[in-house]
Design a protein around this motif. Structure first.
Motif, mmCIF file in Angstrom:
data_model
loop_
_atom_site.group_PDB
_atom_site.id
_atom_site.type_symbol
_atom_site.label_atom_id
_atom_site.label_comp_id
_atom_site.label_asym_id
_atom_site.label_seq_id
_atom_site.Cartn_x
_atom_site.Cartn_y
_atom_site.Cartn_z
ATOM 1 N N VAL A 142 8.048 5.930 -6.478
ATOM 2 C CA VAL A 142 8.097 5.786 -5.025
ATOM 3 C C VAL A 142 9.324 4.965 -4.656
ATOM 4 O O VAL A 142 9.897 4.265 -5.510
ATOM 5 N N PHE A 144 6.937 3.835 2.565
ATOM 6 C CA PHE A 144 7.014 4.402 1.222
ATOM 7 C C PHE A 144 7.085 5.926 1.275
ATOM 8 O O PHE A 144 6.409 6.581 2.066
ATOM 9 N N PRO A 159 8.127 9.535 -1.627
ATOM 10 C CA PRO A 159 8.303 9.891 -3.041
ATOM 11 C C PRO A 159 9.649 9.399 -3.568
ATOM 12 O O PRO A 159 10.659 9.446 -2.862
ATOM 13 N N LEU A 195 -0.326 7.383 -5.350
ATOM 14 C CA LEU A 195 0.856 8.226 -5.467
ATOM 15 C C LEU A 195 0.621 9.578 -4.808
ATOM 16 O O LEU A 195 1.498 10.087 -4.091
ATOM 17 N N GLU A 230 7.478 1.616 -7.928
ATOM 18 C CA GLU A 230 8.875 1.480 -7.525
ATOM 19 C C GLU A 230 9.772 1.277 -8.750
ATOM 20 O O GLU A 230 10.852 1.863 -8.852
ATOM 21 N N ILE A 258 0.978 9.351 -1.048
ATOM 22 C CA ILE A 258 2.370 9.240 -0.601
ATOM 23 C C ILE A 258 3.077 10.587 -0.694
ATOM 24 O O ILE A 258 3.775 11.010 0.229
#
Length: 255
Positions: A56, A64, A66, A17, A51, A20
């Motif tokens: 994301v 991908f 946020p 995370l 997801e 990303i």
């Protein structure tokens, strides 16, 4: 000591995370696998879970970025408070070094909104600027936000608070070129005779300027500190704050 399976999953998900969010642009599945070194099946499983939780989301190309939860958080009024609190240690350090008033401001529409302040250590200069409305082109904070595109410079005639205020858009534009060249802005007797400030930008993950921080006080004391020295100090100190927001400056020669 063996890391518990649950903790390992959390660590992997957190790293994924963070990558990303801090990338500043969409990341492909392959690039995430390559950079973190996780198995494709593990990466896929973690991304699917994030997801579902809206941490994301995928764009039209399948990359991908946020998720919606980050956008919802950014839109909350409390996000400004959190930014102010995150900046507080940096502002307090600047106050310790300079002993003058330190402010943080963000752009809102066409206005500069001051959201936090550390007071001057002197009796003269301890004005609370939070919530005070002032012509942005006469302030160091406003010039920073104009120079880096966080605010659109005003059109037409400019309000002149003193004889030192910018006369027109052409003069302001020249000042903004200098702000970008130096990396910091100054306002000397432009808002009020006897008042000076130096400000610099706060950058977020993508390098965009999301706020500005200034040191202000009586002109004679700010001059004694050294305008250039103070500007360079702000730029240096705010790099650390930008890093907390996920900004990683590009290295020379890297596209």
């Amino acid at each position: 000591m063996t890391t518990p399976v649950g903790s390992q999953a959390v660590d992997r998900a957190s790293a994924l995370l963070a990558l990303i969010v801090e990338s500043g642009g969409p990341r492909t599945f392959t690039s995430l696998v390559d950079e973190l070194g996780l198995a494709k099946s593990t990466t896929s499983r973690l991304l699917q879970a994030m997801e579902r939780r809206r941490l994301v989301q995928r764009d039209r190309a399948g990359a991908f970025r946020p998720g919606a939860l980050f956008s919802l958080y950014a839109a909350r009024p409390s996000a400004l408070h959190d930014l102010s609190e995150l900046a507080r240690p940096t502002m307090e350090h600047l106050s310790d070094v300079c002993r003058e008033t330190v402010n943080i401001a963000v752009p809102r529409g066409s206005q500069v909104v001051q959201i936090g302040q550390v007071d001057s250590r002197y009796v003269v200069g301890a004005t609370n600027w939070v919530g005070v409305d002032a012509p942005a082109h006469c302030t160091a904070l406003g010039k920073v936000l104009y120079a880096y595109g966080a605010l659109t410079p005003p059109r037409g005639n400019l309000e002149r608070r003193t004889a030192h205020s910018p006369m027109d858009r052409a003069q302001l534009d020249h000042m903004l070129v200098e702000v970008r060249r130096r990396g910091w802005a100054a306002s000397l007797d432009e808002l009020e005779v006897g008042l000076a400030a130096v400000g610099a930008p706060v950058r977020a993950v993508d390098g965009g300027v999301v706020a500005a921080i200034s040191v202000s006080g009586p002109t004679n004391r700010i001059n004694d500190l050294g305008i250039t020295k103070l500007g360079d100090l702000l730029v240096t100190e705010l790099r650390g704050l930008a890093a907390l927001l996920g900004h990683q400056p590009r290295k020379e020669g890297v596209a």
